[in-house]
Structure formats: C-alpha cells, structure tokens
Write a protein that holds these residues in place. Structure first.
Motif, PDB file in Angstrom:
ATOM      1  N   ALA A  94       0.840  -1.178   0.000  1.00 28.77           N
ATOM      2  CA  ALA A  94       0.000   0.000   0.000  1.00 28.77           C
ATOM      3  C   ALA A  94       0.879   1.233   0.000  1.00 28.77           C
ATOM      4  CB  ALA A  94      -0.934   0.017   1.210  1.00 28.77           C
ATOM      5  N   ARG A  95       0.304   2.317  -0.522  1.00 33.54           N
ATOM      6  CA  ARG A  95       1.028   3.591  -0.526  1.00 33.54           C
ATOM      7  C   ARG A  95       0.034   4.712  -0.269  1.00 33.54           C
ATOM      8  NH1 ARG A  95       5.101   6.220  -5.140  1.00 33.54           N
ATOM      9  NH2 ARG A  95       5.509   8.144  -3.946  1.00 33.54           N
ATOM     10  N   ALA A  96       0.413   5.606   0.603  1.00 35.09           N
ATOM     11  CA  ALA A  96      -0.380   6.797   0.892  1.00 35.09           C
ATOM     12  C   ALA A  96       0.457   8.001   0.503  1.00 35.09           C
ATOM     13  CB  ALA A  96      -0.757   6.866   2.369  1.00 35.09           C
ATOM     14  N   THR A  97      -0.097   8.908  -0.253  1.00 34.55           N
ATOM     15  CA  THR A  97       0.650  10.072  -0.739  1.00 34.55           C
ATOM     16  C   THR A  97      -0.121  11.345  -0.432  1.00 34.55           C
ATOM     17  OG1 THR A  97      -0.389   9.931  -2.933  1.00 34.55           O
ATOM     18  CG2 THR A  97       1.672   8.749  -2.618  1.00 34.55           C
ATOM     19  N   GLY A  98       0.667  12.394  -0.180  1.00 33.14           N
ATOM     20  CA  GLY A  98       0.092  13.705   0.038  1.00 33.14           C
ATOM     21  C   GLY A  98      -0.573  13.881   1.375  1.00 33.14           C
ATOM     22  N   HIS A  99       0.053  14.672   2.252  1.00 35.17           N
ATOM     23  CA  HIS A  99      -0.535  14.981   3.567  1.00 35.17           C
ATOM     24  C   HIS A  99      -0.948  13.720   4.315  1.00 35.17           C
ATOM     25  CE1 HIS A  99      -1.219  18.638   1.077  1.00 35.17           C
ATOM     26  NE2 HIS A  99      -0.809  19.257   2.189  1.00 35.17           N
ATOM     27  N   VAL A 100      -0.039  12.772   4.371  1.00 35.75           N
ATOM     28  CA  VAL A 100      -0.309  11.527   5.091  1.00 35.75           C
ATOM     29  C   VAL A 100      -0.379  11.824   6.593  1.00 35.75           C
ATOM     30  CG1 VAL A 100       0.512   9.206   5.600  1.00 35.75           C
ATOM     31  CG2 VAL A 100       0.855  10.190   3.317  1.00 35.75           C
ATOM     32  N   ARG A 101      -1.419  11.299   7.198  1.00 34.03           N
ATOM     33  CA  ARG A 101      -1.605  11.529   8.635  1.00 34.03           C
ATOM     34  C   ARG A 101      -2.216  10.284   9.254  1.00 34.03           C
ATOM     35  NH1 ARG A 101      -2.159  16.128  11.851  1.00 34.03           N
ATOM     36  NH2 ARG A 101      -3.432  15.860  13.734  1.00 34.03           N
ATOM     37  N   PHE A 102      -1.609   9.810  10.317  1.00 36.38           N
ATOM     38  CA  PHE A 102      -2.144   8.659  11.057  1.00 36.38           C
ATOM     39  C   PHE A 102      -2.283   9.071  12.515  1.00 36.38           C
ATOM     40  CE2 PHE A 102      -1.581   5.032  13.846  1.00 36.38           C
ATOM     41  CZ  PHE A 102      -2.599   4.198  13.398  1.00 36.38           C
ATOM     42  N   THR A 103      -3.438   8.821  13.094  1.00 41.54           N
ATOM     43  CA  THR A 103      -3.675   9.155  14.499  1.00 41.54           C
ATOM     44  C   THR A 103      -4.372   8.004  15.190  1.00 41.54           C
ATOM     45  OG1 THR A 103      -5.819  10.179  14.028  1.00 41.54           O
ATOM     46  CG2 THR A 103      -3.889  11.627  13.996  1.00 41.54           C
ATOM     47  N   ASP A 104      -4.035   7.799  16.453  1.00 44.18           N
ATOM     48  CA  ASP A 104      -4.761   6.908  17.342  1.00 44.18           C
ATOM     49  C   ASP A 104      -4.499   7.389  18.760  1.00 44.18           C
ATOM     50  OD1 ASP A 104      -2.327   5.961  18.222  1.00 44.18           O
ATOM     51  OD2 ASP A 104      -2.694   3.869  17.700  1.00 44.18           O
ATOM     52  N   PRO A 105      -5.062   6.756  19.788  1.00 43.20           N
ATOM     53  CA  PRO A 105      -4.881   7.287  21.149  1.00 43.20           C
ATOM     54  C   PRO A 105      -3.432   7.342  21.600  1.00 43.20           C
ATOM     55  CG  PRO A 105      -6.717   5.750  21.088  1.00 43.20           C
ATOM     56  CD  PRO A 105      -6.050   5.647  19.757  1.00 43.20           C
ATOM     57  N   GLU A 106      -2.529   6.614  20.940  1.00 52.23           N
ATOM     58  CA  GLU A 106      -1.159   6.536  21.406  1.00 52.23           C
ATOM     59  C   GLU A 106      -0.195   7.425  20.624  1.00 52.23           C
ATOM     60  OE1 GLU A 106      -0.342   4.869  24.016  1.00 52.23           O
ATOM     61  OE2 GLU A 106      -2.189   3.743  24.359  1.00 52.23           O
ATOM     62  N   VAL A 107      -0.402   7.592  19.325  1.00 49.91           N
ATOM     63  CA  VAL A 107       0.611   8.212  18.495  1.00 49.91           C
ATOM     64  C   VAL A 107      -0.033   9.051  17.408  1.00 49.91           C
ATOM     65  CG1 VAL A 107       0.792   6.330  16.829  1.00 49.91           C
ATOM     66  CG2 VAL A 107       2.803   7.740  17.281  1.00 49.91           C
ATOM     67  N   GLU A 108       0.696  10.050  16.951  1.00 48.18           N
ATOM     68  CA  GLU A 108       0.281  10.858  15.810  1.00 48.18           C
ATOM     69  C   GLU A 108       1.448  10.939  14.840  1.00 48.18           C
ATOM     70  OE1 GLU A 108      -1.059  15.445  14.895  1.00 48.18           O
ATOM     71  OE2 GLU A 108      -1.821  14.424  16.680  1.00 48.18           O
ATOM     72  N   LEU A 109       1.172  10.641  13.564  1.00 54.59           N
ATOM     73  CA  LEU A 109       2.219  10.560  12.555  1.00 54.59           C
ATOM     74  C   LEU A 109       1.806  11.395  11.351  1.00 54.59           C
ATOM     75  CD1 LEU A 109       4.019   7.390  11.284  1.00 54.59           C
ATOM     76  CD2 LEU A 109       2.848   8.848   9.660  1.00 54.59           C
TER      77      LEU A 109
END
Length: 841
Positions: A94-109
């Motif tokens: 998989a590939r995510a492009t452009g303003h990739v953002r991952f959030t959960d209760p533990e971490v923000e990327l």
C-alpha cells in the motif's frame, strides 16, 4: 541514550499496518463490503472499518484500489488519511501520498508519503514526523524505514522527548543517519546534541543501546563539590553477567580527601532469594593534616582518628533452603568508627536500607529460621562493631538460639505460649558467659456476649547463668568532662559461676467496643464506622532481688510491679467501593555505554501520581480488609493510656502515677498522613515529658502535575514533610544536663514555583543545642512539560562540617547524569508509581 523508543516505533508501525490490512480485505470500494469479508474483518477486530474518499477507483488488471480526495480509513479511534491511498492486494502493498496523517490514542504521525509492505512487515516514510501522545517523544526524519524485523533506519532526522509544542525543541539528538536494531543497539553517524536547535556537542560516530533489558556499559557519573571534599567524581561501570546476576565497579575521586574503588555483586535467584554485597577501599593520602584533624567533631569516641587506608562492606542475603527453612544474613563492617559518617556513597545500588551515616553500631547477623505449625526456631549469630565505645566492651552473641510458639490446652479453653532462648554472650573485656531464659505462660480468654472481652494470663520467667569476668561501670555524660557520650570502664569482679532466678507473673484484662455506623455514600465512601474501645489491665510481678546477677540487656532485670493500666482507643473506618487494582509495573535498571540510567516506564502504566478513580485518591494508608466485596480501610486511630502502680515507683521523677500517653495516627487519603505521641506528667512537677509528631503531605494539585516521562533519578512531585521530637530534661538519663535534653526538628519540601522552576528546602535543627545540624537548599530549572531538568543543591552539614554543592542533569525518558540533590518524594518511595530501582541511589 535511546534515540528511537521502542514503544513509539512499534506502535505506529503496527497501527498503520493494521489499518492498511483492513483495506486489503475489502472486495468492493467504499462501504460495499460483502458479508463474508465482514466476518473476516470482525475476526481481526471488533471495531468496524470505514473507508471514504471523494473518488474510489478499482483496477482489475493490477488488482489495485485507489481512493482519492480526502482519502480516509478509520477503525475505532485509529485513522489514516491522505490525498490518495493506493492498495495493491496481490503483493499486499500500500502507498499513501500527500498529507499523510495517522492518528490513534497513542501516536500521531505525519508524512508526505508512506509505503507499506505487509508481507515483509516493512515501512517507508518520507518527511515524517512522529509524536507519542501519552509522553512527549518525537521523531523526525527526511526518511524513516522499518526494515524486516525490528530494524529501523532514519536519514537526516532527530529524536527528542521535548515535543512540547516548542520549535525548535529544547533539546534533540540529530544525526545524518541512525540505524537502530531494537532489542540490541543503534549506530549514529555525524550525530550531535542540540540545544534550542544549536549543536553544542558533535560526535562523528556513536553506538547506543536500543534495549529495555539491562546490559553492560558505563553508567552516568556522580558529580559534586564541597569545600571539604573538593571536587567529587564517581564513575561506575555495570557488567551484566546473566539474567540473575551482575557486577558494578566504580572509581571515586574526591580531590581534597581520597581516591577509592567500590564494587558490588548482586545475585537474585528467586522472588525472595538473593545475595547482594558491596565493598569499598579508599586511600586517604590526598588529605591535609588540617583537613584530617578538623573533621573529627567528637574527640571523646574510643578511636578518634582517621586511618590512611579505609574500607567498608555492606551485604545482605536470604536463601530459602526448603519451604520451612530459610538462611539469612546481613552485615555492615567498616575499618574505623568515622567511616560511615564521612562517606556519601555506601552502596552502588538501592535496596540495602538507609541512614548509614547515623548508625550507632555496625552490626552483622547470620542465621537460620525454621518455621513450623504455630511456632518457629531461630539460630543466629550477631557481631556488634561499636562506633563510639571501645570495641573490647562490645557484647557479641555467638550464637543465640530462640524457640517460640503457641499451642492449645484444656481442650481449647486456653492457649499456652512459650519462648526459650539460649545464648553465648561474649566480650573481650567484661562479663562473659552462657545464659538460658524461658518464659512460658498460659492465657484464658473469656467473652461475655458481644460486649465484653477478657483474659487472664499466668506465667513465669526462669533464667540460668554461667558467667565470669569483671562488671562494667558506666560513667554518665556530663561528668568527668564527658560531653557527648557516656563512658565505660572495668569494674569489680563479678560473682560469677552458676546462678539462677525465677520470677512468676500474672496479668488480667478486659475490653469492650462501642460503635456506630453512618451511611455517607459520598464519592468512594459508602459508610463510616466510629468505634470507642475502652480497656483495662492489671499486671503483677513480685519483688525478687536480681542485683547480684550479670547485666547484659533488658532480660536480666525484671522490675516488680502491681500495675493498673487503663485507657481507650477510638478508630474511624471507611467502607469503600472497591477500586480497580492500579497498574504497578516494576522498572528494569538498564545501563549503556554512553551513560545514563536507561529505564523505560511500562507503556500501560499511568504517569506518576495519576489517579483517575476517586477511590484511589481516597485510599488511606491504614490497615485494610475486604468485607462483602467492598474494601474497609482504617482512616484514623487515637489511643489514650494511663497507668498506676499500687506499690512501686514508676517513672524517673518518682511517684506511683505514670505519665498519660496519647498516640494518634491519621491517614485519611493517599496524599496525606500524620501521627504523633504525647506523654504528659500529671504529678505536681507536671508537664510534657516527651512528644513527637510527623506529617507527610502531597498537595492536591500534584496529582495533575506529574511528568509523563521517566525522569531517571530526579525527584518527582511536590511534597511536604515535617517531624518534631521533644524529650524533657527531667526525663533524661542524667537530669539537668543540657546535652541529655532532646528537641529537634526536620523538614523537607519541594514545590514547583511555576512551570519552569522549582525549589527544595530541607533543614534539620537541634533546639537543645541551638545548632543547625544540616540544611539543604535546591533549585530546579526545567521545561514546562518536564522533558528536561537541571537540579542544583547546597548541603551545609555540621558533622562532618562541610558545604557541598551537588548537581544533576536529567533528560526525560533517558536518564540522569550527576547526583540527585533533593532525595526522594515520600509518596513516590511508597510505591504510587512503582518502586524505582537502579544504580547509584
């Protein structure tokens, strides 16, 4: 130092991979998932998955899903968003492009691009920024790669625990390249330590530990300065032999006094089986004659000199040979009487106890304990090293045997207790010999309904001696020029030979309980119970002459008594809604070649002092039990006690009426507890004979103002401690002697002034001598989110007479360098955050 914390790295990789894995299971775009795939999805997670976007395209030739325009995949509290998300089902990529953002209760990327290979469990992030929410860890890199296994490569990035919103962070570790093998080690090339974005220390190449387990390496040094010791530098090295044992060695240099080596060996073979030993050797050639002479504050001790070569040993051991037989031992042995008072490092790790500098004796014990039904037997040898009086007068117990137990008699109507003790008591000068002592007694308990409880006990104490030698005479302090301590000298020859005594005694008593229960239903407290418990006893011991017997300890003189004791105890109990068990995860002491005490807090443990449940905040420190599924805790206890002897004098000032004694202990919550004792003389020369009290307080706001990061050896949390002790001169051993009066106060307090500074104060004052025994003053400079702290403290002490400066630098999440100048928070030490362990307490 750990440049890539494992909790953060694992967290975002696992979370992103799980989110993308959900999309790989989806047969149709957006929400049109088939029932069979929904069941497969639920087998992995109980949370539903949603995939949204402005446009969804499926390419059957490449078996690829493409979601464009505010593409978002979410599962529970976790969400992955980007401008576009491409999923190759066949290759599980998989590939995510452009303003990739991952959030959960533990971490923000956040990143510009992300590539994920689920088959190989690898990941590539570009222009990535990773922040852990529950702590302040942050990692930033031009490129971050997770290779197969737990291997991470960071290109042109930095790591910090100061992700407080500041830009640039207060401190960071930057490197052109970092290669981290979690569970092993990391390598950094062209690394630097930056302060406010400015490099202050550059290292072309560095190796650092990347493991939460302990391992060999240099530990952080201890640094300090005083006008008496000079500059002190203590550098330890830790060697992990195996999972059960380790060795620590250290060089201690004090430029005005000494150079020495310390060593420690620790073997822990079970939950309560261990052997720990510390040893030290010092050469005192650096001391000047004036330094050596001025350090002896009491020239009347038996050995008022400081040798050129000095050594000390402290050890403890326990080994369960069987379920019932335990071998144990402990020792404190030193080369001279002033060793413990002069040193400021006695052991290389915590856990041996404390207050070594104020010990009256340096004691050693070795023995075995055998337990059986309703009793035990103990064989023990004790060696006393006297730190004040001549060693030739020190009494040794080599060995001593004690058997103690209880059994029922008269078909359960009574029970019999027994203590039998035999010892060989030896000293080089004075009375020596054998002593055998027995103390059997029978107790008849009686209960009158639910209101009155009574008992009657009859017993006899029999002692047999076989001794010889000279008696010792005590020269009281205040006479013959003695200022600080009593003196000892050889007296006349004892009667010696075989001697014996028998002393019968008896005791009766009665008590009752008056109680009332109040329904409160306030927060965690369901009910309150108040009790009043009156009691009275009478004890009789006939007058039997014992003046011709040897005198070793309190066993050898039993005063005659016809004593009535009466009083009452009042208690307050709370019935609490049972709180959930708090998470208490121990810490593992770690060390690294780059220095620092590397201890990572458990990921599932709340920050120090955090108590989200009312019942935890209200949980007192008194005795507790469980009744019908709810916890019952003791909140307060007060006892008033008085005694009257019908025939004999009690107390030093004469008369048959004893002092009125009041003892109180209050422990209403987990953030404050207090107690004290007061003795009052009701006779004509009345007044307070002695008193003491203490209070420990954790400010209420302290619960919400704790560091989210492990802060090494640094003190955490505001607190206040105060203790006071008073003994009237008339109650002293030598009446009218000022030195025998006692009145002193100690206090300790730390508080944050505001989010960037805190102060520490700890005075100890002797009112009887009108002298400040010791005073400590400290200042802490820190970041608003406690990701770093600089502590500096000044200690002004009377014995030894010195002014010492100590300092410590702490980087949150990594560890401390230097010496903790503030000591411990008593609430922290009692385990609200788990027991900190490690090297250099």
């Amino acid at each position: 130092m750990r440049c890539f914390p494992r909790p953060v790295a694992d967290l975002f990789v696992r979370a992103m991979a799980a989110a993308v894995a959900v999309s790989l299971l989806t047969e149709t775009p957006a929400f049109a998932a088939e029932p069979s795939l929904v069941r497969a999805l639920k087998s992995q997670s109980e949370q539903p998955v949603t995939i949204t976007g402005q446009e969804t395209i499926y390419d059957s030739q490449t078996d690829t899903f493409t979601v464009r325009g505010n593409a978002r995949m979410s599962q529970g509290a976790s969400a992955l968003s980007a401008d576009e998300i491409h999923v190759l089902r066949g290759s599980r990529e998989a590939r995510a492009t452009g303003h990739v953002r991952f959030t959960d209760p533990e971490v923000e990327l956040t990143a510009s691009d992300a590539k994920i290979d689920l088959a190989k469990e690898t990941l590539e992030l570009y222009d990535a920024n990773i922040v852990a929410k529950r702590t302040t860890y942050a990692l930033k890199g031009q490129k971050i790669e997770k290779l197969e296994g737990q291997n991470y490569v960071i290109t042109k990035g930095f790591f910090t625990t100061c992700a407080c919103g500041d830009e640039p962070p207060d401190w960071a570790i930057t490197a052109e390249s970092m290669d981290v093998h979690m569970g092993e080690s990391g390598h950094a090339t062209w690394a630097s330590f930056d302060v406010l974005g400015v490099p202050v220390l550059k290292i072309p190449y560095a190796i650092f530990p990347a493991d939460t387990d302990r391992h060999s390496g240099l530990l952080s040094p201890r640094l300090g300065y005083s006008g008496f010791r000079g500059f002190q530098y203590l550098q330890p090295y830790f060697y992990a032999i195996n999972r059960s044992s380790d060795v620590t060695v250290a060089l201690d240099v004090e430029t005005s006094q000494r150079v020495g080596m310390l060593g420690e060996y620790r073997l822990t073979s079970g939950p309560d089986d261990y052997f720990w030993i510390n040893g030290a050797f010092y050469d005192e050639a650096l001391r000047s004659h004036a330094n050596r002479v001025n350090d002896i504050r009491d020239s009347q001790i038996a050995a008022p000199f400081i040798p050129l070569n000095r050594y000390g040993g402290i050890a403890m051991m326990r080994q369960h040979l069987t379920d019932n037989l335990t071998l144990y031992g402990d020792t404190v042995t030193v080369s001279d009487s002033l060793y413990l008072r002069e040193m400021n490092v006695w052991t290389l790790s915590s856990g041996y106890g404390g207050n070594f500098s104020s010990l009256r004796w340096a004691d050693s014990h070795l023995g075995g304990l055998y337990s059986y039904d309703d009793g035990f037997a103990r064989l023990q040898g004790t060696f006393h090293q006297d730190l004040i009086q001549p060693q030739m007068f020190a009494l040794q117990r080599l060995p001593e045997m004690l058997v103690s137990g209880r059994y029922q008699v008269l078909d359960g109507l009574a029970f019999a207790d027994y203590d039998a003790q035999g010892a060989f008591l030896w000293r080089r000068k004075g009375v020596n010999g054998l002593r055998f002592d027995v103390n059997p007694r029978v107790t008849f308990p009686v209960r009158f309904g639910d209101y009155v409880y009574a008992f009657a006990t009859v017993g006899a104490r029999g002692t047999v001696y076989d001794t010889s030698g000279h008696n010792l005479k005590v020269v009281p302090v205040g006479t013959h020029g003695l200022t600080f301590n009593n003196g000892l000298k050889i007296g006349p020859l004892t009667e010696g030979g075989l001697q014996a005594r028998g002393v019968p005694w008896g005791q009766v008593g009665a008590a009752t309980v008056i109680e009332r229960v109040y329904d409160t239903n306030w927060r965690a407290i369901q009910k309150l119970k108040h009790t009043i418990e009156p009691f009275a006893t009478y004890a009789f011991v006939p007058g039997i002459s014992q003046s011709n017997l040897p005198l070793f300890d309190e066993i050898d003189r039993i005063r005659p008594r016809s004593l009535i004791t009466y009083g009452a105890t009042t208690r307050l109990f709370a019935k609490l809604s049972e709180p959930p068990e708090p998470t208490r995860t121990g810490r593992t002491a770690s060390s690294g070649a780059t220095g620092g005490e590397l201890v990572e807090p458990a990921a599932d443990r709340a920050p120090y002092g955090e108590q989200d449940d009312d019942a935890l905040a209200l949980a007192p420190r008194g005795g507790s039990t469980t009744s019908r599924g709810a916890g019952v805790r003791e909140l307060a206890r007060v006892t008033v006690l008085h005694a009257y002897d019908t025939n004999y004098q009690v107390g030093l000032s004469g008369g048959k009426i004893a002092d009125v004694q009041t003892i109180a202990t209050v422990f209403p919550t987990s953030v404050v507890w207090a107690g004290g004792q007061l003795n009052y003389n009701p006779r004509s020369s009345g007044g307070i004979t002695n008193a003491n009290f203490f209070v420990n307080l954790q400010p209420p706001w302290n619960r919400e103002n704790q560091s989210k990061l492990f802060m090494g050896k640094a003190l955490q949390g505001s607190f206040f401690q105060l203790s006071y002790n008073y003994v009237n001169r008339s109650s002293a051993v030598q009446g009218g002697t000022k030195r025998n009066a006692s009145q002193f106060m100690t206090a300790r307090a730390y508080s944050d002034l505001f989010d960037r500074a805190g102060v520490y104060v700890a005075p100890s004052y002797d009112f009887a001598a009108s002298q400040l025994l010791q005073a400590e003053y400290g200042l802490r400079l820190k970041s608003p989110c406690d990701c770093w702290a600089f502590d500096v403290g000044i200690v002004d002490s009377f014995n030894p007479k010195e002014v010492q400066v100590q300092f410590q630098v702490t980087l949150g999440g990594l560890g401390s360098v230097g010496q903790n100048p503030f000591g411990d928070n008593p609430f922290q030490r009692l385990g609200l955050a788990g027991s900190p362990t490690g090297v250099l307490p």
